[in-house]
Design a protein around this motif. Sequence first.
Motif, PDB file in Angstrom:
ATOM      1  N   ASP A 112     -85.016  71.586  29.530  1.00  0.00           N
ATOM      2  CA  ASP A 112     -84.206  71.918  28.005  1.00  0.00           C
ATOM      3  C   ASP A 112     -84.972  70.777  26.992  1.00  0.00           C
ATOM      4  OD1 ASP A 112     -83.359  73.004  25.965  1.00  0.00           O
ATOM      5  OD2 ASP A 112     -80.966  72.880  26.437  1.00  0.00           O
ATOM      6  N   LEU A 113     -85.762  70.728  26.251  1.00  0.00           N
ATOM      7  CA  LEU A 113     -86.146  70.395  25.880  1.00  0.00           C
ATOM      8  C   LEU A 113     -84.926  70.505  23.888  1.00  0.00           C
ATOM      9  CD1 LEU A 113     -90.382  69.855  24.837  1.00  0.00           C
ATOM     10  CD2 LEU A 113     -88.616  68.317  25.638  1.00  0.00           C
ATOM     11  N   GLY A 114     -84.423  71.250  24.383  1.00  0.00           N
ATOM     12  CA  GLY A 114     -83.311  71.767  22.830  1.00  0.00           C
ATOM     13  C   GLY A 114     -82.326  70.627  23.486  1.00  0.00           C
ATOM     14  N   ARG A 115     -81.773  69.993  24.544  1.00  0.00           N
ATOM     15  CA  ARG A 115     -80.574  69.075  25.176  1.00  0.00           C
ATOM     16  C   ARG A 115     -81.439  67.946  25.302  1.00  0.00           C
ATOM     17  NH1 ARG A 115     -76.168  71.868  25.159  1.00  0.00           N
ATOM     18  NH2 ARG A 115     -75.178  69.956  26.323  1.00  0.00           N
ATOM     19  N   TRP A 116     -82.778  67.386  25.281  1.00  0.00           N
ATOM     20  CA  TRP A 116     -82.910  66.387  25.867  1.00  0.00           C
ATOM     21  C   TRP A 116     -82.474  65.426  24.988  1.00  0.00           C
ATOM     22  CZ3 TRP A 116     -86.388  62.703  23.882  1.00  0.00           C
ATOM     23  CH2 TRP A 116     -87.305  62.116  24.835  1.00  0.00           C
ATOM     24  N   SER A 117     -82.482  64.701  23.736  1.00  0.00           N
ATOM     25  CA  SER A 117     -82.012  63.762  23.242  1.00  0.00           C
ATOM     26  C   SER A 117     -80.664  63.699  23.119  1.00  0.00           C
ATOM     27  CB  SER A 117     -82.694  63.898  21.462  1.00  0.00           C
ATOM     28  OG  SER A 117     -81.521  65.182  21.267  1.00  0.00           O
ATOM     29  N   SER A 118     -79.687  64.450  23.169  1.00  0.00           N
ATOM     30  CA  SER A 118     -78.309  64.644  23.192  1.00  0.00           C
ATOM     31  C   SER A 118     -77.361  64.456  24.956  1.00  0.00           C
ATOM     32  CB  SER A 118     -77.797  66.022  22.909  1.00  0.00           C
ATOM     33  OG  SER A 118     -77.512  67.346  23.843  1.00  0.00           O
ATOM     34  N   ASN A 119     -78.614  64.853  25.893  1.00  0.00           N
ATOM     35  CA  ASN A 119     -78.143  64.349  27.238  1.00  0.00           C
ATOM     36  C   ASN A 119     -78.373  62.665  27.523  1.00  0.00           C
ATOM     37  OD1 ASN A 119     -77.548  67.593  28.157  1.00  0.00           O
ATOM     38  ND2 ASN A 119     -79.840  67.826  28.891  1.00  0.00           N
ATOM     39  N   ILE A 120     -79.604  62.640  27.122  1.00  0.00           N
ATOM     40  CA  ILE A 120     -79.887  61.182  27.084  1.00  0.00           C
ATOM     41  C   ILE A 120     -79.002  60.218  26.031  1.00  0.00           C
ATOM     42  CG2 ILE A 120     -81.521  59.348  26.043  1.00  0.00           C
ATOM     43  CD1 ILE A 120     -83.544  61.557  25.964  1.00  0.00           C
ATOM     44  N   GLY A 121     -78.766  60.585  24.652  1.00  0.00           N
ATOM     45  CA  GLY A 121     -77.188  59.747  23.925  1.00  0.00           C
ATOM     46  C   GLY A 121     -75.869  60.081  24.677  1.00  0.00           C
ATOM     47  N   MET A 122     -75.741  60.664  26.159  1.00  0.00           N
ATOM     48  CA  MET A 122     -74.087  61.169  26.586  1.00  0.00           C
ATOM     49  C   MET A 122     -74.515  59.715  27.781  1.00  0.00           C
ATOM     50  SD  MET A 122     -72.876  63.642  25.122  1.00  0.00           S
ATOM     51  CE  MET A 122     -70.556  63.071  25.788  1.00  0.00           C
ATOM     52  N   VAL A 123     -75.654  59.840  28.445  1.00  0.00           N
ATOM     53  CA  VAL A 123     -76.395  59.012  29.092  1.00  0.00           C
ATOM     54  C   VAL A 123     -75.594  57.276  27.917  1.00  0.00           C
ATOM     55  CG1 VAL A 123     -77.110  57.615  30.778  1.00  0.00           C
ATOM     56  CG2 VAL A 123     -77.851  60.080  30.722  1.00  0.00           C
ATOM     57  N   ALA A 124     -76.860  57.907  27.490  1.00  0.00           N
ATOM     58  CA  ALA A 124     -75.796  56.029  26.308  1.00  0.00           C
ATOM     59  C   ALA A 124     -74.878  56.095  26.259  1.00  0.00           C
ATOM     60  CB  ALA A 124     -76.819  56.125  25.357  1.00  0.00           C
ATOM     61  N   LEU A 125     -74.027  56.433  26.403  1.00  0.00           N
ATOM     62  CA  LEU A 125     -72.169  56.684  25.869  1.00  0.00           C
ATOM     63  C   LEU A 125     -71.655  56.179  26.407  1.00  0.00           C
ATOM     64  CD1 LEU A 125     -71.948  59.765  23.238  1.00  0.00           C
ATOM     65  CD2 LEU A 125     -71.677  57.192  22.957  1.00  0.00           C
ATOM     66  N   GLY A 126     -71.769  56.329  27.307  1.00  0.00           N
ATOM     67  CA  GLY A 126     -71.340  55.775  29.211  1.00  0.00           C
ATOM     68  C   GLY A 126     -71.642  54.417  29.530  1.00  0.00           C
ATOM     69  N   GLY A 127     -73.185  53.727  29.249  1.00  0.00           N
ATOM     70  CA  GLY A 127     -73.809  52.627  29.743  1.00  0.00           C
ATOM     71  C   GLY A 127     -73.218  52.335  28.588  1.00  0.00           C
ATOM     72  N   MET A 128     -72.753  52.872  26.882  1.00  0.00           N
ATOM     73  CA  MET A 128     -71.996  51.571  26.185  1.00  0.00           C
ATOM     74  C   MET A 128     -70.232  51.244  26.441  1.00  0.00           C
ATOM     75  SD  MET A 128     -73.979  53.517  22.866  1.00  0.00           S
ATOM     76  CE  MET A 128     -72.313  52.745  21.702  1.00  0.00           C
ATOM     77  N   LEU A 129     -69.681  52.132  26.709  1.00  0.00           N
ATOM     78  CA  LEU A 129     -68.168  52.465  26.788  1.00  0.00           C
ATOM     79  C   LEU A 129     -68.278  51.118  28.429  1.00  0.00           C
ATOM     80  CD1 LEU A 129     -64.985  53.528  27.403  1.00  0.00           C
ATOM     81  CD2 LEU A 129     -66.540  55.037  29.204  1.00  0.00           C
ATOM     82  N   SER A 130     -69.063  51.159  29.179  1.00  0.00           N
ATOM     83  CA  SER A 130     -68.768  50.569  30.637  1.00  0.00           C
ATOM     84  C   SER A 130     -69.078  48.785  29.453  1.00  0.00           C
ATOM     85  CB  SER A 130     -70.225  50.453  31.565  1.00  0.00           C
ATOM     86  OG  SER A 130     -69.617  51.435  32.217  1.00  0.00           O
ATOM     87  N   CYS A 131     -70.074  48.424  29.672  1.00  0.00           N
ATOM     88  CA  CYS A 131     -70.199  47.216  28.464  1.00  0.00           C
ATOM     89  C   CYS A 131     -69.686  46.873  27.551  1.00  0.00           C
ATOM     90  CB  CYS A 131     -71.491  47.270  27.625  1.00  0.00           C
ATOM     91  SG  CYS A 131     -73.420  47.403  28.370  1.00  0.00           S
ATOM     92  N   PHE A 132     -68.322  47.528  26.955  1.00  0.00           N
ATOM     93  CA  PHE A 132     -67.635  47.827  26.011  1.00  0.00           C
ATOM     94  C   PHE A 132     -66.519  47.361  26.996  1.00  0.00           C
ATOM     95  CE2 PHE A 132     -63.313  48.648  23.707  1.00  0.00           C
ATOM     96  CZ  PHE A 132     -63.237  48.639  23.311  1.00  0.00           C
ATOM     97  N   LEU A 133     -66.595  48.165  28.183  1.00  0.00           N
ATOM     98  CA  LEU A 133     -65.144  47.691  28.745  1.00  0.00           C
ATOM     99  C   LEU A 133     -65.304  46.198  29.709  1.00  0.00           C
ATOM    100  CD1 LEU A 133     -64.251  51.206  30.077  1.00  0.00           C
ATOM    101  CD2 LEU A 133     -62.842  50.043  28.733  1.00  0.00           C
ATOM    102  N   ALA A 134     -66.364  46.168  29.944  1.00  0.00           N
ATOM    103  CA  ALA A 134     -66.351  44.993  30.607  1.00  0.00           C
ATOM    104  C   ALA A 134     -66.662  43.595  30.178  1.00  0.00           C
ATOM    105  CB  ALA A 134     -67.915  44.681  31.145  1.00  0.00           C
ATOM    106  N   PHE A 135     -66.831  43.745  28.497  1.00  0.00           N
ATOM    107  CA  PHE A 135     -67.058  42.203  27.405  1.00  0.00           C
ATOM    108  C   PHE A 135     -64.940  42.039  27.922  1.00  0.00           C
ATOM    109  CE2 PHE A 135     -65.421  41.352  23.375  1.00  0.00           C
ATOM    110  CZ  PHE A 135     -66.223  39.398  23.417  1.00  0.00           C
ATOM    111  N   PHE A 136     -64.403  43.309  27.406  1.00  0.00           N
ATOM    112  CA  PHE A 136     -63.245  42.526  27.297  1.00  0.00           C
ATOM    113  C   PHE A 136     -61.874  42.440  28.737  1.00  0.00           C
ATOM    114  CE2 PHE A 136     -62.896  44.852  23.748  1.00  0.00           C
ATOM    115  CZ  PHE A 136     -62.102  44.237  22.894  1.00  0.00           C
ATOM    116  N   TYR A 137     -63.006  42.796  30.525  1.00  0.00           N
ATOM    117  CA  TYR A 137     -62.347  42.655  31.253  1.00  0.00           C
ATOM    118  C   TYR A 137     -63.121  41.389  31.465  1.00  0.00           C
ATOM    119  CZ  TYR A 137     -62.995  41.965  36.749  1.00  0.00           C
ATOM    120  OH  TYR A 137     -62.268  42.107  37.655  1.00  0.00           O
TER     121      TYR A 137
END
Length: 355
Positions: free
Chosen positions: A138-163
């Motif tokens: 689904d090309l229509g959701r391709w970029s948004s799905n990548i963005g969701m994966v990226a948000l998960g990675g950003m969350l882990s980086c953020f929490l890992a920093f404070f940890y």
Amino acid sequence: MFNALLTQLKELFAWSDIKRPWHLAVLAAVCVGVPVLIGAALDQFAVATLSSLGAMVILYLPKTRTAHRMVTLAMCSFGFMICFSIGSLSSFNHYVAALALGLLSFGSIVITRYYRLPPPGSFFFILVSALAIYLPFDLGRWSSNIGMVALGGMLSCFLAFFYSLMTGANDLPVTKIETDPRVNAIILEAALVAFFIAFSYFIAVIFELENALWVPISCAAILQGATYRMIWHRNIHRIVGTALGMGVAYSLFSFQPNYWVLALSMIFFQFVVELLIVKNYGAAVIFITPLTVIMAEITSANISTEVLLEHRLVDISIGSAIGILGGTIFHRTSLLKHIESRMNTRSSLSGRKPS
């Protein structure tokens, strides 16, 4: 012979003395759980599982100083995004997807091996790739799905920093970054493993298996074994652990749980997995199975627990068998060593002068 068999059984059920801090398991559970809790609240659980997938980058948190941890997690998050992006684009055709899975597996294995990335090594990059090609094209959701994966990675980086700040990571010794000079050996191993992963997916497509992604994932998990004995142990652990884990998943889905129950279950499963994975792989697989079932199968319109149980066990068995075949070639023959020797005499990739 009886004593040898008894020794094998003892090794299968052996409980490692390795200890993992409980708060590291909590961190992993929080990273994976926060996105799906938000998804449950917004009634967007299926999309939120993509962020949980990206958040699994927290499993690559090294035992180093904060700066090195952040660089490592950021690069792994970027790798997740590349794997997911290319995997998603290739999902329009099964044969193109098999080729893409092989190339992504090859690249992830070479990079993680060359930079000596500790376990889980290349496995989750391959898992992300496999899940991406499993999603409907689904090309229509391709970029948004990548963005969701990226948000998960950003969350882990953020929490890992404070940890890292809370646990005094900056007091650790300075890490010397080392690479593996055996480039030819890495390339050959990566090519072999990538071939069998792609081949396993191709076989799943040829036989029109219901959930083809579990075949290459199982194959990749088996080939993670460092020795032939470890490969056999992983094979048995994975099949038996998956059978028990599917019982857990069957029990969970038979109650027709809502999104909140699924989110809390994911948090619990991830926490237990992180405690058990260093103790006994088979025990960890019991909880890895329902966790991955939730993440992969929740995107389906209807979840039949009977179909999940039957098809998943078949897929796991086929993938494990192909993984054993690849492990046999790698560990029980001198084929790769012979090819590596010939490559070393013709190039200086491994730091040797050509003869």
